[in-house]
Design a protein around this motif. Structure first.
Motif, PDB file in Angstrom:
ATOM      1  N   THR A 127      52.058 -44.024  21.323  1.00  0.00           N
ATOM      2  CA  THR A 127      53.129 -43.114  20.911  1.00  0.00           C
ATOM      3  C   THR A 127      52.968 -42.739  19.444  1.00  0.00           C
ATOM      4  O   THR A 127      53.076 -41.569  19.075  1.00  0.00           O
ATOM      5  CB  THR A 127      54.508 -43.755  21.152  1.00  0.00           C
ATOM      6  OG1 THR A 127      54.655 -44.018  22.550  1.00  0.00           O
ATOM      7  CG2 THR A 127      55.628 -42.844  20.696  1.00  0.00           C
TER       8      THR A 127
ATOM      9  N   ALA B   9      60.430 -45.857  23.151  1.00  0.00           N
ATOM     10  CA  ALA B   9      59.552 -46.985  22.799  1.00  0.00           C
ATOM     11  C   ALA B   9      60.209 -48.318  23.127  1.00  0.00           C
ATOM     12  O   ALA B   9      59.567 -49.211  23.702  1.00  0.00           O
ATOM     13  CB  ALA B   9      59.195 -46.908  21.318  1.00  0.00           C
TER      14      ALA B   9
ATOM     15  N   PHE C 247      52.982 -47.110  15.264  1.00  0.00           N
ATOM     16  CA  PHE C 247      54.261 -46.564  15.707  1.00  0.00           C
ATOM     17  C   PHE C 247      55.138 -46.200  14.514  1.00  0.00           C
ATOM     18  O   PHE C 247      55.743 -45.127  14.481  1.00  0.00           O
ATOM     19  CB  PHE C 247      54.996 -47.553  16.621  1.00  0.00           C
ATOM     20  CG  PHE C 247      56.319 -47.023  17.090  1.00  0.00           C
ATOM     21  CD1 PHE C 247      56.373 -46.024  18.050  1.00  0.00           C
ATOM     22  CD2 PHE C 247      57.500 -47.499  16.559  1.00  0.00           C
ATOM     23  CE1 PHE C 247      57.583 -45.511  18.475  1.00  0.00           C
ATOM     24  CE2 PHE C 247      58.723 -47.001  16.983  1.00  0.00           C
ATOM     25  CZ  PHE C 247      58.769 -46.009  17.938  1.00  0.00           C
TER      26      PHE C 247
ATOM     27  N   LEU D  43      53.579 -48.465  22.242  1.00  0.00           N
ATOM     28  CA  LEU D  43      53.918 -48.243  20.827  1.00  0.00           C
ATOM     29  C   LEU D  43      52.736 -47.623  20.082  1.00  0.00           C
ATOM     30  O   LEU D  43      52.888 -46.654  19.331  1.00  0.00           O
ATOM     31  CB  LEU D  43      54.320 -49.557  20.158  1.00  0.00           C
ATOM     32  CG  LEU D  43      55.652 -50.170  20.541  1.00  0.00           C
ATOM     33  CD1 LEU D  43      55.844 -51.494  19.803  1.00  0.00           C
ATOM     34  CD2 LEU D  43      56.792 -49.230  20.249  1.00  0.00           C
TER      35      LEU D  43
ATOM     36  N   ARG E 237      53.273 -53.006  23.995  1.00  0.00           N
ATOM     37  CA  ARG E 237      52.566 -52.891  22.718  1.00  0.00           C
ATOM     38  C   ARG E 237      51.659 -51.665  22.709  1.00  0.00           C
ATOM     39  O   ARG E 237      51.620 -50.903  21.742  1.00  0.00           O
ATOM     40  CB  ARG E 237      51.733 -54.156  22.483  1.00  0.00           C
ATOM     41  CG  ARG E 237      50.898 -54.114  21.220  1.00  0.00           C
ATOM     42  CD  ARG E 237      49.810 -55.137  21.227  1.00  0.00           C
ATOM     43  NE  ARG E 237      48.795 -54.802  22.220  1.00  0.00           N
ATOM     44  CZ  ARG E 237      47.972 -55.686  22.756  1.00  0.00           C
ATOM     45  NH1 ARG E 237      48.051 -56.957  22.436  1.00  0.00           N
ATOM     46  NH2 ARG E 237      47.070 -55.306  23.642  1.00  0.00           N
TER      47      ARG E 237
ATOM     48  N   LEU F 145      52.471 -51.851  15.730  1.00  0.00           N
ATOM     49  CA  LEU F 145      53.691 -51.617  14.949  1.00  0.00           C
ATOM     50  C   LEU F 145      53.440 -50.658  13.790  1.00  0.00           C
ATOM     51  O   LEU F 145      54.272 -49.784  13.510  1.00  0.00           O
ATOM     52  CB  LEU F 145      54.255 -52.942  14.437  1.00  0.00           C
ATOM     53  CG  LEU F 145      54.907 -53.822  15.496  1.00  0.00           C
ATOM     54  CD1 LEU F 145      55.288 -55.174  14.906  1.00  0.00           C
ATOM     55  CD2 LEU F 145      56.117 -53.140  16.107  1.00  0.00           C
TER      56      LEU F 145
END
Length: 193
Positions: free
Chosen positions: A119, A89, A178, A116, A113, A175
């Motif tokens: 993922t 990442a 992730f 992330l 971004r 965020l």
């Protein structure tokens, strides 16, 4: 060293990363008109699809394991996997940022971004559904393309991926996704066998 070889991280991830960087350079701000279920067609930037090879390569690495050896292992295999996910990442975010600066293209900056977000989505889906869960990021991208745009090519906020680089809700969503995916990977991931 056996963990790296068992995960095939030394062969799969470098190839996926090279493809990732190549797509960053090739696609840049190019877009294509795709049909939309919400009416008309949407101008979708090809950069939405750049994270797919890297996320798929990571899923492949996480799915190649030695279940018997890992279930009795002394080494913290789940934490090693978490470290691998974090390293991939960070690499995706850094290469995306460097490519955006070098090429002067803000759209390329969103790829980190988006990687992330996808993922994290993949990690949660793998924990819930096993190997087929690795397809959920691609399904998310297709859902965004088919029904994620209002008339006038304005993306809905829930889509996250086509949002501009400075969109705070997209950054927060990426965020959070992730982080949740990493926690799920470390605490609840199941072996694919």
């Amino acid at each position: 060293m056996w963990w790296v070889k068992a995960r095939r991280a030394h062969t799969v991830l470098p190839a996926a990363l090279v493809l990732h960087v190549l797509l960053l350079v090739l696609f840049q701000g190019d877009s294509v008109a795709l049909p939309s279920l919400t009416g008309g067609s949407a101008q979708v930037v090809l950069a939405l699809f750049i994270p797919v090879p890297l996320v798929s390569g990571l899923a492949m690495c996480l799915d190649t394991c030695l279940s018997a050896a890992e279930s009795t292992a002394v080494r913290p295999v789940r934490y090693l996997d978490g470290g691998l996910v974090a390293a991939v990442a960070v690499t995706a975010v850094v290469t995306s940022a460097l490519a955006a600066v070098a090429l002067g293209d803000a759209v390329i900056g969103t790829v980190g971004r988006n990687t992330l977000f996808l993922t994290g989505l993949m990690l949660i889906a793998r924990a819930l559904f096993g190997r087929p869960g690795a397809l959920l990021p691609t399904a998310w991208i297709l859902t965004v393309c088919l029904c994620g745009f209002r008339p006038g090519n304005d993306a809905y906020p829930w889509t996250v991926l086509p949002e501009p680089l400075g969109a705070p809700h997209a950054a927060a969503g990426a965020l959070l996704m992730f982080g949740a995916g990493l926690v799920v990977q470390i605490r609840y991931a199941r072996n694919p066998s």
